[in-house]
Scaffold this motif. Sequence first.
Motif, PDB file in Angstrom:
ATOM      1  N   LEU A  55       0.824  -1.235   0.173  1.00 33.14           N
ATOM      2  CA  LEU A  55       0.145   0.012  -0.008  1.00 33.14           C
ATOM      3  C   LEU A  55       0.682   1.265  -0.018  1.00 33.14           C
ATOM      4  N   ALA A  56       2.113   1.330   0.609  1.00 34.49           N
ATOM      5  CA  ALA A  56       2.881   2.410   0.769  1.00 34.49           C
ATOM      6  C   ALA A  56       3.490   2.695  -0.303  1.00 34.49           C
ATOM      7  N   ILE A  57       3.858   1.814  -1.120  1.00 39.34           N
ATOM      8  CA  ILE A  57       4.561   2.036  -2.372  1.00 39.34           C
ATOM      9  C   ILE A  57       3.575   2.429  -3.464  1.00 39.34           C
ATOM     10  N   ALA A  58       2.526   1.663  -3.400  1.00 41.66           N
ATOM     11  CA  ALA A  58       1.387   2.222  -4.411  1.00 41.66           C
ATOM     12  C   ALA A  58       0.997   3.768  -4.105  1.00 41.66           C
ATOM     13  N   VAL A  59       0.674   3.899  -2.795  1.00 42.90           N
ATOM     14  CA  VAL A  59       0.193   5.553  -2.752  1.00 42.90           C
ATOM     15  C   VAL A  59       1.323   6.448  -2.991  1.00 42.90           C
ATOM     16  N   ALA A  60       2.732   6.056  -2.737  1.00 38.60           N
ATOM     17  CA  ALA A  60       3.774   6.840  -3.144  1.00 38.60           C
ATOM     18  C   ALA A  60       3.939   7.028  -4.580  1.00 38.60           C
ATOM     19  N   ILE A  61       3.837   6.281  -5.250  1.00 44.96           N
ATOM     20  CA  ILE A  61       3.968   6.279  -6.675  1.00 44.96           C
ATOM     21  C   ILE A  61       2.834   7.071  -7.216  1.00 44.96           C
ATOM     22  N   GLY A  62       1.726   6.505  -7.037  1.00 44.57           N
ATOM     23  CA  GLY A  62       0.469   6.815  -7.555  1.00 44.57           C
ATOM     24  C   GLY A  62       0.424   8.548  -7.252  1.00 44.57           C
ATOM     25  N   THR A  63       0.683   9.143  -6.014  1.00 43.94           N
ATOM     26  CA  THR A  63       0.529  10.450  -5.811  1.00 43.94           C
ATOM     27  C   THR A  63       1.908  11.222  -6.217  1.00 43.94           C
ATOM     28  N   PHE A  64       3.091  10.828  -5.820  1.00 45.19           N
ATOM     29  CA  PHE A  64       4.179  11.731  -6.223  1.00 45.19           C
ATOM     30  C   PHE A  64       5.045  11.114  -7.562  1.00 45.19           C
ATOM     31  N   GLY A  65       4.625   9.969  -8.041  1.00 44.73           N
ATOM     32  CA  GLY A  65       5.393   9.658  -9.117  1.00 44.73           C
ATOM     33  C   GLY A  65       6.451   8.501  -8.862  1.00 44.73           C
ATOM     34  N   LEU A  66       6.770   7.806  -9.875  1.00 40.51           N
ATOM     35  CA  LEU A  66       7.828   6.849  -9.814  1.00 40.51           C
ATOM     36  C   LEU A  66       9.217   7.103  -9.301  1.00 40.51           C
ATOM     37  N   THR A  67       9.694   8.161 -10.033  1.00 41.25           N
ATOM     38  CA  THR A  67      11.080   8.766  -9.718  1.00 41.25           C
ATOM     39  C   THR A  67      11.021   9.509  -8.378  1.00 41.25           C
ATOM     40  N   SER A  68      10.122   9.643  -7.796  1.00 39.89           N
ATOM     41  CA  SER A  68       9.910  10.626  -6.644  1.00 39.89           C
ATOM     42  C   SER A  68      10.876  10.163  -5.504  1.00 39.89           C
ATOM     43  N   GLY A  69      11.318  10.913  -4.364  1.00 37.22           N
ATOM     44  CA  GLY A  69      11.812  10.544  -3.314  1.00 37.22           C
ATOM     45  C   GLY A  69      10.915   9.819  -2.256  1.00 37.22           C
ATOM     46  N   GLN A  70       9.509  10.308  -2.528  1.00 39.88           N
ATOM     47  CA  GLN A  70       8.557   9.481  -1.466  1.00 39.88           C
ATOM     48  C   GLN A  70       8.629   8.005  -2.128  1.00 39.88           C
ATOM     49  N   ALA A  71       8.889   7.837  -3.450  1.00 35.59           N
ATOM     50  CA  ALA A  71       8.540   6.413  -3.933  1.00 35.59           C
ATOM     51  C   ALA A  71       9.822   5.689  -3.391  1.00 35.59           C
ATOM     52  N   LEU A  72      10.838   6.450  -3.538  1.00 34.03           N
ATOM     53  CA  LEU A  72      12.260   5.645  -3.015  1.00 34.03           C
ATOM     54  C   LEU A  72      12.123   5.111  -1.518  1.00 34.03           C
ATOM     55  N   ALA A  73      11.690   6.270  -0.772  1.00 37.75           N
ATOM     56  CA  ALA A  73      11.581   5.813   0.752  1.00 37.75           C
ATOM     57  C   ALA A  73      10.577   4.843   0.904  1.00 37.75           C
ATOM     58  N   GLY A  74       9.369   4.595   0.154  1.00 36.78           N
ATOM     59  CA  GLY A  74       8.646   3.470   0.217  1.00 36.78           C
ATOM     60  C   GLY A  74       9.093   1.988   0.069  1.00 36.78           C
ATOM     61  N   VAL A  75       9.977   2.235  -1.156  1.00 40.35           N
ATOM     62  CA  VAL A  75      10.852   1.126  -1.580  1.00 40.35           C
ATOM     63  C   VAL A  75      11.817   0.610  -0.668  1.00 40.35           C
ATOM     64  N   VAL A  76      12.343   1.618   0.098  1.00 39.43           N
ATOM     65  CA  VAL A  76      13.476   1.057   0.941  1.00 39.43           C
ATOM     66  C   VAL A  76      12.822   0.500   2.306  1.00 39.43           C
ATOM     67  N   GLY A  77      11.445   0.659   2.315  1.00 44.20           N
ATOM     68  CA  GLY A  77      10.831   0.349   3.569  1.00 44.20           C
ATOM     69  C   GLY A  77      10.827  -1.177   3.604  1.00 44.20           C
ATOM     70  N   PRO A  78      10.465  -2.109   2.799  1.00 46.42           N
ATOM     71  CA  PRO A  78      10.646  -3.503   2.899  1.00 46.42           C
ATOM     72  C   PRO A  78      11.888  -4.015   2.792  1.00 46.42           C
TER      73      PRO A  78
END
Length: 361
Positions: free
Chosen positions: A304-327
């Motif tokens: 859910l975190a990755i999907a929301v971060a990518i959907g809201t801020f974009g695939l290359t955003s810092g938010q998406a990177l933080a979501g990916v590092v999570g797991p």
Amino acid sequence: MTGAETAVVARLSRLDRWLPVWIGVAMAAGLLLGRAVPGLAGALDAVRVGGLSLPIAAGLLIMMYPVLAKVRYDRLDTVTADRRLLVSSLVLNWVAGPALMVALAWLFLPDQPEYRTGLIIVGLARCIAMVIIWNDLACGDREAAAVLVALNSVFQLLAFGLLGWFYLSVLPGWLGFAGAALEVSGWAIAGNVLIFLGIPLAAGYLTRVLGERAKGRDWYESRLLPAIGPAALYGLLFTIVVLFALQGDAILGRPWDVARIALPLLAYFAIMWAGSYLLGRAIGLTYARTTTLAFTAAGNNFELAIAVAIGTFGLTSGQALAGVVGPLIEVPVLVALVYVSLWARRRFFPTDPTTVTRGSR
């Protein structure tokens, strides 16, 4: 290692005992595949389910199904009657957990608003998938895990967007900083829960009901469950390989940023797990339910975190990177905590009947 601890480890299968090694191999294999095969990441990400690539979604479903097939659904009433467990889980997941992640994100990343926002999204997404695996490996209460995951999924539908608005928009304004808007559809969250919890839960329930009706409980638990059980760990390892293959470039291309994001995540998982474990023991829960409380509070819903971060801020955003590092941080840390939990069982719950009866899976 004492004789008692050796016995605990000996009751685990060979795959379970060497799980940290297999996970390390899976991580390395994913990174190598992502770098060695041109276009692999794009192919893996071409079809998405619930905001995640189809291979990851398939891995998660395969991972969760065998564990949910092990749940004795006729015993769920013993869990729903345990108000200490239910209330503690809700407070840990929806008050303590998000607040702790917000505090750590601001403490470690005061100059990185994108990464900070991504971490806060991770903290808001309570776990509904991998926690099932960690709980089972640590000999937690399967029935309690099923109930708590379902309960927190309902609260996720209600609280994710509201808490996101508060922590990302309102609170920064109070502190004199610019906030970030979090636009997430309640239907998107409901779909995520339906896919990653509803499907394997229904499949596990039907497998048990139909299997016991056809052959009886003894056959079901002595023959069928051992046959399908390893699929959970195979699904976990497959998911890790695909996840690292997809995100290898981001991980290897920005190692310093990954390290900065990893520090608050390490602190978060350690504090949430240890605090929840101590709380469970303090309020008199058994080892199995204390373990379940700790893992369901410490884990996060990275899909859910990755999907929301990518959907809201974009695939290359810092938010998406933080979501990916999570797991990527959560997996090895919570695997380590499985072994900490098995060690702590003999130390802190020596007279607990589950210390003996739940030793084998």
